[in-house]
Scaffold this motif. Structure first.
Motif, PDB file in Angstrom:
ATOM      1  N   SER A 131       1.231  -0.903  -0.147  1.00  0.00           N
ATOM      2  CA  SER A 131      -0.408   0.063   0.420  1.00  0.00           C
ATOM      3  C   SER A 131       1.193   1.428   0.041  1.00  0.00           C
ATOM      4  N   LYS A 156      -2.717  -0.833  -2.981  1.00  0.00           N
ATOM      5  CA  LYS A 156      -3.231  -0.073  -3.183  1.00  0.00           C
ATOM      6  C   LYS A 156      -2.596   0.885  -2.977  1.00  0.00           C
ATOM      7  N   HIS A 158      -2.879   5.489  -3.818  1.00  0.00           N
ATOM      8  CA  HIS A 158      -4.108   6.758  -2.873  1.00  0.00           C
ATOM      9  C   HIS A 158      -2.700   8.136  -4.205  1.00  0.00           C
ATOM     10  N   VAL A 180      -7.432  -1.060  -5.433  1.00  0.00           N
ATOM     11  CA  VAL A 180      -7.745   0.873  -5.477  1.00  0.00           C
ATOM     12  C   VAL A 180      -6.701   1.732  -5.576  1.00  0.00           C
ATOM     13  N   ARG A 182      -6.570   5.663  -6.856  1.00  0.00           N
ATOM     14  CA  ARG A 182      -6.940   7.083  -6.444  1.00  0.00           C
ATOM     15  C   ARG A 182      -6.061   8.102  -6.917  1.00  0.00           C
ATOM     16  N   ASN A 202     -12.243  -0.443  -7.292  1.00  0.00           N
ATOM     17  CA  ASN A 202     -12.110   1.441  -6.900  1.00  0.00           C
ATOM     18  C   ASN A 202     -11.028   1.890  -6.967  1.00  0.00           C
ATOM     19  N   ASN A 204     -10.663   6.322  -9.110  1.00  0.00           N
ATOM     20  CA  ASN A 204     -11.142   7.091  -9.580  1.00  0.00           C
ATOM     21  C   ASN A 204     -10.399   8.003  -9.999  1.00  0.00           C
ATOM     22  N   SER A 225     -16.438   8.410 -10.750  1.00  0.00           N
ATOM     23  CA  SER A 225     -15.051   8.322 -11.496  1.00  0.00           C
ATOM     24  C   SER A 225     -14.347   8.972 -11.916  1.00  0.00           C
ATOM     25  N   ARG A 326      -6.612   5.435   7.061  1.00  0.00           N
ATOM     26  CA  ARG A 326      -8.089   5.928   5.949  1.00  0.00           C
ATOM     27  C   ARG A 326      -7.922   7.240   5.948  1.00  0.00           C
ATOM     28  N   SER A 357     -15.394   7.987  -4.170  1.00  0.00           N
ATOM     29  CA  SER A 357     -14.481   7.779  -4.267  1.00  0.00           C
ATOM     30  C   SER A 357     -14.694   6.055  -5.388  1.00  0.00           C
ATOM     31  N   GLU A 359     -13.977   3.715  -3.630  1.00  0.00           N
ATOM     32  CA  GLU A 359     -13.717   2.190  -2.847  1.00  0.00           C
ATOM     33  C   GLU A 359     -15.237   1.640  -2.316  1.00  0.00           C
ATOM     34  N   GLU A 410     -13.315  -2.953   5.663  1.00  0.00           N
ATOM     35  CA  GLU A 410     -13.540  -2.474   4.288  1.00  0.00           C
ATOM     36  C   GLU A 410     -14.039  -3.916   3.667  1.00  0.00           C
TER      37      GLU A 410
END
Length: 636
Positions: A131, A156, A158, A180, A182, A202, A204, A225, A326, A357, A359, A410
């Protein structure tokens, strides 16, 4: 002179191999000598405004047995650093990834909500990361196309709300485990890469400068998204082949929209009075659309009932987060989300809510926690929020009302173990094989051991261990849920519904012990091996006698090989290990609590089991073990 020359010619040339080996050994020795504390202190030097990390010093342990005593922002597992969560600390400067690469077990980093600037750090130096959270900083510039190459474990990413420009790096589209992504709130341009990850749900990428067609692999993602990219087209947005409508058509559309809005307004006035009366006790939803309506209405009922008192209006929509890793959202985000009923368990219904988002989260309603005061409940939730283990589903947030609670976690992609053991199987979805089932049991045992280590004051650390409370992630690794809730569940409901109170010791002596969860583990082992659902879970109340009868029906099989679930498969060599595990399960289900194994003994024997079909599920070689069908000859 000639003789000397001859000697020089004949003298053997020193082999470079010993020197190379020495250099390697020196390198290894020196790297092992560097402690996690030394590495983190070197890393801190690269940071600006690091006053919040003042407790990073050698006077205290980096990874203490009590997580609250560890260094600020450092998350540990089994005594090693596995995560850094340095969020909202005003940090700037450089992120020294060269130093962090020396942390062998580092799997997650989060530097969200800080003031870092400049290009994206070379994340791929931390090849084992799962992550990366870098949202809400001031990173800028183009990201190299190969920025994420080789990061096979990354799940993940982000990077939202920075100032990145250029194209989205294509290496993101090649990450095999990506779940995920983002990238919203940047200045990315060009087309979206063709993401082919089957579990990527997920995503975006809104509010960028992207254009062209959306790849078909992302057509199932919510249209929100992709909003804020005026040149994007294709599902779920408008077709790329559509033309601009004429002025007449535009006028007609405006009139039609106005009429529709008036109609909707009238309908809302009528429906608003009844929305809170929607209950889940009625007929089961018949399709996804009605499931969404029931779930949304039920969440609205929970969220709006606090509006009755003026003094409580400030509480409306407030979720309390118990984790630092988070991105925040509130109850209104859940209410606005598309919702789906996942199931209705003993304590309440669970809903899958896909946020704007992209998620997915799970909100579970509990009405059996109203005997617990606010402070006591909040303290226990904070306690659960500090737990961190690969085989535990982390609690993300909660919503408190006296009458009922929402616990938010989650969404786990592959559902529950119960659905895989007892659901309808097909070629596309076959039953779980032996290596997978053994890996699940080992993961469950590790999760239980962690709970008892971290919550020593609880007599029963899980309390509700059963196959429907074991979820399976994208790799079919087990994740325990509904754990450690005994302190906040109403006692009268706990005795009627929870697995701990179906144990023989509670039926006989009205008490639970440190071995009560071992009983639940044993039942779970037998269920996994046989594929048969435990009868004592089918009805409400204390059904310990039925549970004992169910266990004995397995133990008394004359031909033991017939007891195993045929869908489990396995070679002849693996049958010996299956029988060993069966005996472990029976030892955990021993009716006499004094003779029943404790958790440490059970885990020790479980860890010794191997997948003996030539390789285990990690690819390591194992010797063969002869099969036998006589339980008495199976030794542990």
């Amino acid at each position: 002179m000639g003789a000397h020359a001859a000697l020089l010619v004949r003298a053997p040339t020193p082999s470079p191999l010993p020197i190379a080996l020495i250099l390697i050994l020196v390198s290894i020795t020196s790297s092992e000598a560097v402690s996690d504390a030394d590495i983190l202190l070197k890393f801190r030097v690269s940071l600006g405004n690091a006053t919040a990390l003042g407790d990073w010093n050698t006077s205290r342990s980096v990874c203490s047995t009590d997580q609250t005593e560890s260094w600020n922002g450092v998350r540990c597992w089994n005594g090693s650093v596995w995560g850094l969560r340095l969020e909202g600390l005003g940090l700037n400067g450089a992120i020294d990834l060269d130093s962090l690469s020396s942390l062998r077990y580092l799997r997650t980093i989060s530097f969200m909500n800080n003031s870092f600037e400049g290009p994206l750090p070379e994340i791929k130096k931390l090849v084992a990361l799962k992550s990366v959270y870098l949202s809400n900083n001031h990173f800028s510039g183009d990201i190299p196309d190969d920025a994420f190459s080789g990061m096979a474990y990354l799940k993940k990413v982000h990077l939202a709300n920075n100032k990145f420009t250029g194209k989205i790096p294509s290496s993101l589209a090649t990450l095999p485990r990506l779940l995920v992504l983002r990238l919203d709130g940047n200045k990315f341009e060009g087309q979206i890469p063709d993401f082919q990850q089957k579990h990527l749900a997920n995503v975006n990428i809104s509010n960028n400068m992207l254009g062209g067609p959306i790849p078909a692999s992302l057509s199932r993602i919510s249209s929100s998204s992709f909003s804020g990219n005026k040149d994007l087209c294709g599902k779920p947005l408008d077709s790329c082949s559509s033309k601009k409508p004429s002025a007449v058509i535009v006028a007609l559309i405006v009139v039609a929209i106005a009429l529709i809005l008036v109609t909707i307004g009238l309908l809302l006035l009528v429906l608003h009075r009844n929305i809170r009366t929607v209950q889940l006790g009625g007929a089961a939803p018949v399709d996804n659309h009605s499931m969404s309506e029931v779930a949304h209405s039920s969440l609205v009922e929970c969220g709006t009932s606090e509006m009755s008192g003026h003094s409580k209006r400030a509480e409306q929509g407030k979720l309390t987060f118990v984790r630092d890793d988070r991105e925040r959202f509130d109850l209104q985000d859940l209410l606005r989300a598309s919702a789906e009923v996942l199931g209705s368990g003993n304590f309440g219904s669970s809903y899958k809510a896909v946020l704007l988002s992209g998620e997915a989260m799970v909100a579970k309603r509990y009405k059996q926690m109203n005997n617990v005061g606010r402070e006591e409940f909040q303290e226990h939730m904070r306690r659960l929020g500090r737990l961190a283990h690969p085989n535990l589903l982390p609690l993300v947030a909660y919503y408190y009302r006296k009458e009922e609670k929402l616990l938010v976690s989650e969404y786990v992609e592959n559902g529950s173990l119960a659905s895989h053991l007892h659901g309808n199987h097909s070629i596309d979805q076959p039953g779980l094989n032996w290596p997978t089932r053994l890996r699940i049991i080992k993961g469950v045992a590790k999760g239980l051991a962690y709970l008892y280590n971290e919550l020593p004051s609880l007599i029963v650390a899980h309390g509700h261990l059963k196959s429907s409370n074991v979820l399976l992630d994208e790799s079919f690794n087990p994740v325990l849920t509904d754990y450690a809730l005994l302190p906040v569940i109403n006692p009268e409901h706990a005795r009627q519904l929870m697995v701990a109170y179906k144990s023989p010791e509670f039926a006989q002596h009205s008490r639970t012990t440190k071995k009560t969860d071992v009983w639940g583990l044993g039942i779970l082992i037998l269920e996994i091996l046989t594929g048969k659902f435990p009868t004592n879970y089918l009805t409400v109340g204390n059904n310990s006698e039925e549970g004992i009868t169910w266990v004995n029906s397995i133990a008394n099989q004359e031909w033991m090989m017939e007891v195993f679930d045929k869908e489990m498969g396995g070679t002849e060599n693996s049958k010996g290990e299956m029988l060993k595990l069966l005996k472990i399960g029976l030892a955990c289900c021993e009716e006499d609590v004094e003779r029943r194994w404790d958790l440490k003994e059970a885990i020790k024997h479980i860890e010794e089991l191997e997948v003996t079909d030539g390789t285990n599920d990690e690819g390591d070689e194992f010797p063969s073990i002869a099969m036998t069908e006589d339980m008495s000859t199976i030794t542990l």
